[in-house]
Write an enzyme that holds these catalytic residues in place. Structure first.
Site, PDB file in Angstrom:
ATOM      1  N   ARG A 282     -20.237   2.785 -24.206  1.00  0.00           N
ATOM      2  CA  ARG A 282     -19.409   3.305 -25.297  1.00  0.00           C
ATOM      3  C   ARG A 282     -18.112   3.772 -25.419  1.00  0.00           C
ATOM      4  O   ARG A 282     -17.614   3.824 -24.340  1.00  0.00           O
ATOM      5  CB  ARG A 282     -20.764   4.949 -25.556  1.00  0.00           C
ATOM      6  CG  ARG A 282     -21.822   4.734 -25.984  1.00  0.00           C
ATOM      7  CD  ARG A 282     -22.400   5.892 -26.523  1.00  0.00           C
ATOM      8  NE  ARG A 282     -21.872   6.639 -27.705  1.00  0.00           N
ATOM      9  CZ  ARG A 282     -22.272   5.752 -28.716  1.00  0.00           C
ATOM     10  NH1 ARG A 282     -22.996   5.174 -29.042  1.00  0.00           N
ATOM     11  NH2 ARG A 282     -21.733   6.770 -29.904  1.00  0.00           N
ATOM     12  N   HIS A 454     -51.292  22.929  -7.243  1.00  0.00           N
ATOM     13  CA  HIS A 454     -52.250  21.906  -6.960  1.00  0.00           C
ATOM     14  C   HIS A 454     -52.858  22.111  -8.388  1.00  0.00           C
ATOM     15  O   HIS A 454     -53.658  22.925  -8.683  1.00  0.00           O
ATOM     16  CB  HIS A 454     -52.815  22.050  -5.849  1.00  0.00           C
ATOM     17  CG  HIS A 454     -53.407  21.338  -5.518  1.00  0.00           C
ATOM     18  ND1 HIS A 454     -52.917  19.797  -4.745  1.00  0.00           N
ATOM     19  CD2 HIS A 454     -54.680  20.898  -5.533  1.00  0.00           C
ATOM     20  CE1 HIS A 454     -54.324  19.081  -4.885  1.00  0.00           C
ATOM     21  NE2 HIS A 454     -55.186  19.741  -4.882  1.00  0.00           N
TER      22      HIS A 454
HETATM   23  P1  NAI Z   1     -24.417   1.960 -20.093  1.00  0.00           P
HETATM   24  O1  NAI Z   1     -23.412   2.059 -19.252  1.00  0.00           O
HETATM   25  O2  NAI Z   1     -25.351   2.671 -19.425  1.00  0.00           O
HETATM   26  O3  NAI Z   1     -24.878   0.625 -19.318  1.00  0.00           O
HETATM   27  C1  NAI Z   1     -23.634  -0.148 -19.739  1.00  0.00           C
HETATM   28  C2  NAI Z   1     -24.100  -2.188 -19.485  1.00  0.00           C
HETATM   29  O4  NAI Z   1     -23.632  -3.290 -20.095  1.00  0.00           O
HETATM   30  C3  NAI Z   1     -23.688  -1.973 -18.345  1.00  0.00           C
HETATM   31  O5  NAI Z   1     -25.142  -2.287 -17.105  1.00  0.00           O
HETATM   32  C4  NAI Z   1     -22.559  -3.377 -18.201  1.00  0.00           C
HETATM   33  O6  NAI Z   1     -23.215  -3.617 -16.885  1.00  0.00           O
HETATM   34  C5  NAI Z   1     -23.349  -4.129 -19.087  1.00  0.00           C
HETATM   35  N1  NAI Z   1     -22.303  -5.031 -19.677  1.00  0.00           N
HETATM   36  C6  NAI Z   1     -21.159  -4.818 -19.368  1.00  0.00           C
HETATM   37  N2  NAI Z   1     -20.929  -5.015 -20.269  1.00  0.00           N
HETATM   38  C7  NAI Z   1     -21.286  -6.015 -20.351  1.00  0.00           C
HETATM   39  C8  NAI Z   1     -21.150  -7.599 -20.924  1.00  0.00           C
HETATM   40  N3  NAI Z   1     -19.743  -8.282 -21.408  1.00  0.00           N
HETATM   41  N4  NAI Z   1     -22.210  -8.296 -20.657  1.00  0.00           N
HETATM   42  C9  NAI Z   1     -23.201  -8.363 -20.077  1.00  0.00           C
HETATM   43  N5  NAI Z   1     -23.583  -6.986 -19.324  1.00  0.00           N
HETATM   44  C10 NAI Z   1     -22.498  -5.535 -19.986  1.00  0.00           C
HETATM   45  O7  NAI Z   1     -24.054   2.036 -21.552  1.00  0.00           O
HETATM   46  P2  NAI Z   1     -25.317   2.216 -23.126  1.00  0.00           P
HETATM   47  O8  NAI Z   1     -26.557   1.714 -21.787  1.00  0.00           O
HETATM   48  O9  NAI Z   1     -24.621   1.542 -23.718  1.00  0.00           O
HETATM   49  O10 NAI Z   1     -25.189   3.163 -23.415  1.00  0.00           O
HETATM   50  C11 NAI Z   1     -23.982   3.973 -23.235  1.00  0.00           C
HETATM   51  C12 NAI Z   1     -23.803   5.550 -23.236  1.00  0.00           C
HETATM   52  O11 NAI Z   1     -24.551   5.916 -23.654  1.00  0.00           O
HETATM   53  C13 NAI Z   1     -24.639   5.902 -21.818  1.00  0.00           C
HETATM   54  O12 NAI Z   1     -22.796   6.918 -21.169  1.00  0.00           O
HETATM   55  C14 NAI Z   1     -24.975   6.786 -21.062  1.00  0.00           C
HETATM   56  O13 NAI Z   1     -24.944   7.501 -20.329  1.00  0.00           O
HETATM   57  C15 NAI Z   1     -25.760   7.256 -22.896  1.00  0.00           C
HETATM   58  N6  NAI Z   1     -26.622   7.120 -23.057  1.00  0.00           N
HETATM   59  C16 NAI Z   1     -27.641   8.299 -22.028  1.00  0.00           C
HETATM   60  C17 NAI Z   1     -29.025   7.834 -22.455  1.00  0.00           C
HETATM   61  C18 NAI Z   1     -29.843   8.870 -21.420  1.00  0.00           C
HETATM   62  O14 NAI Z   1     -29.219   9.956 -21.433  1.00  0.00           O
HETATM   63  N7  NAI Z   1     -31.034   8.968 -21.717  1.00  0.00           N
HETATM   64  C19 NAI Z   1     -30.041   7.252 -23.441  1.00  0.00           C
HETATM   65  C20 NAI Z   1     -28.959   6.127 -23.810  1.00  0.00           C
HETATM   66  C21 NAI Z   1     -27.324   5.929 -23.577  1.00  0.00           C
END
Ligand code: NAI
Length: 475
Positions: A282, A454
């Site tokens: 993001r 437990h």
């Molecule tokens: P993310 O940073 O977790 O993952 C993005 C992934 O996309 C990475 O593995 C990266 O290597 C890959 N990537 C980047 N460019 C690419 C490309 N051109 N082609 C293929 N792969 C590529 O980001 P995500 O999943 O979009 O989440 C965004 C934000 O929202 C994160 O900061 C996350 O922490 C937050 N979030 C948190 C959640 C939670 O705490 N459970 C749930 C959903 C989102």
């Protein structure tokens, strides 16, 4: 006359609304401006987390997990169910209801704490003697003046160049949460947190899911041993993840989306899917904030530049959450919001970035706090590791959910806990004990000597702490 406030919070997500409430609790006269609209055009405070993030995704994960359990796991308990079917529209409507309950909850909290809520978009006009003039453009345009300003404008999904989100074929987190039907074939770019959570939801409901990930390793930020264990479970479920890919042209047509990509061996491939979710991270959101009018400094990523205390380059202007450095997590934003409100009130707010937990709500859940084994190696820290598998935990067996483990990493000399990593049932809840322990600088032995109920999954945490000293009792 413009209305004067001690504090104006721009943005009503977890960073902003919590900052507003805390500042009001500390006796400040507070306004919070948020522009998010619900389906009827009314206010929907809570930001990405509440509207198109944490909360709705957990609602869909729960619904789809029930479906998965009914289809594949009830039989193990002797329960026969016939004709299990999924009404996607009803599932999405339930999710929308959960979101509305949270929006309404925040509006109620604003009233309770006497926070003045303004529905519209806030932008800087100029610095004035009494602080900063803020224009609100919304149902009723108005100008407010705040002595102190907290910017909490969050982030937006990052699009792939040449493939803008249309939320019809190429979806962000927003579209991914409101598909009206289960796509036959679903593609995802990025196997990060969103990729794995959304991939899980739609796979459980019957979609054939393929995730294309640029990095050559799976879940690079996660402890390697834990990531490996998670990968095994996802493979078994049929969640297909391709690593080390290079995504090329993306074309949409009436039929769906065609993605040209190159695999790790450099071979050209094509992925044809009905829908494509792009989850590649993001970008900080300062759109329409008019930061330049007051000279608010942004970095090259568009994030607001802040110091460790969330102070910007302007006196009396603070920024918290996704719009500043650090992990884009709702709970990190909340902590920063509280700390800033307390600093404004003359207190000593504090955020410990070393104990911010991470959770991925897949099945198995993945949760961790502190450093991974590979980070400790890179930092040259001498450590001891202890693991305990859920397979040897009575409660996990009774639940029928024995995938995964708890892993402790402790300082070789002092035994201080340096990291705890969990993959398995209820990891999201279990991790709290580790966070508390690390906040209090506990040793692995401290946890090992504490009485745990437990049977409970938390006994796996105690046993992993015992394992650091090679003296597990049940394994
Ligand atoms: P993310 O940073 O977790 O993952 C993005 C992934 O996309 C990475 O593995 C990266 O290597 C890959 N990537 C980047 N460019 C690419 C490309 N051109 N082609 C293929 N792969 C590529 O980001 P995500 O999943 O979009 O989440 C965004 C934000 O929202 C994160 O900061 C996350 O922490 C937050 N979030 C948190 C959640 C939670 O705490 N459970 C749930 C959903 C989102």
């Amino acid at each position: 006359m413009s209305k004067q406030f001690d504090v104006i919070v721009i943005g009503g997500g977890p960073g902003g609304y919590i900052a507003a409430i805390r500042a009001a609790q500390l006796g400040k006269n507070v306004a919070c401006v948020d522009e998010w609209k619900n389906a009827k055009g009314g206010p929907a405070p809570g930001g990405t987390c509440t509207n198109v993030g944490c909360i709705p995704s957990k609602a869909l994960l729960q619904s789809s997990e029930h479906f998965e359990q009914a289809n594949h796991h009830f039989a193990d308990h002797g329960i026969t169910v016939k004709g299990v079917a999924m009404d996607v529209a009803k599932m999405v409507a339930r999710k929308d209801k959960v979101v509305t309950q949270n929006n309404d909850g925040i509006l109620y909290l604003f009233k309770k704490n006497k926070v003045s809520f303004h529905h519209g978009r806030a932008s800087f006009v100029k610095a004035v003697e009494a602080g900063y003039e803020i224009k609100v453009t919304g149902a009723a345009d108005e100008t407010l003046v705040g002595q102190q300003i907290i910017v909490a404008t969050g982030s937006n999904a990052r699009a792939l160049p040449g493939a803008p989100f249309d939320e019809e074929h190429i979806l962000s987190n927003d579209g991914a949460l409101r598909m009206g039907a289960v796509p036959k074939k679903l593609g995802l770019i990025g196997s990060g947190v969103i990729g794995l959570e959304m991939g899980s939801v739609w796979r459980r409901l019957g979609a054939e899911v393929t995730i294309l990930e640029a990095l050559p390793i799976f879940l690079g930020a996660v402890d390697e041993q834990i990531a490996k264990e998670a990968r095994k479970a996802f493979d078994k479920q049929g969640l297909k993840v391709e690593l080390g890919v290079k995504v090329g042209d993306i074309k949409t047509s009436k039929k769906g989306v065609s993605v040209a990509w190159t695999n790790a061996k450099g071979e050209a491939q094509t992925l044809e899917v009905d829908k494509l979710i792009v989850s590649i991270g993001r970008v900080p959101n300062t759109i329409g904030l008019n930061a330049e009018a007051v000279g608010l400094q942004l970095d090259e990523r568009g994030a607001i530049v802040v110091d460790a205390d969330c102070k910007t380059n302007l006196p009396g202007v603070w920024a918290v959450g996704d719009v500043v450095r650090g992990p884009m997590l709702a709970h990190k934003a909340e902590e920063e919001g509280v700390a800033v409100a307390e600093r404004i009130a003359g207190q000593h707010g504090h955020v410990n970035f070393n104990t911010v937990p991470w959770v991925i709500y897949t099945n198995p859940e993945i949760a961790w706090v502190g450093r991974t084994e590979q980070q400790l190696k890179a930092d040259g820290v001498a450590y001891k590791a202890g693991t305990f598998p859920f397979l040897a935990n009575g409660r996990a067996r009774a639940l029928g959910d024995t995938t995964g483990m708890v892993k402790f990493l402790a300082d070789a000399k002092t035994d201080e806990i340096l990291g705890v990593h969990i993959v398995g049932p209820m990891a999201s809840e279990l991790i709290s004990e580790a966070v508390v322990a690390m906040e209090f600088k506990a040793s692995a032995e401290d946890i090992a000597r504490i009485c745990h109920a437990h049977p409970s999954l938390s006994e796996a945490t105690k046993e992993a702490a015992l394992a650091v000293d090679k003296r597990t009792l049940n394994f």
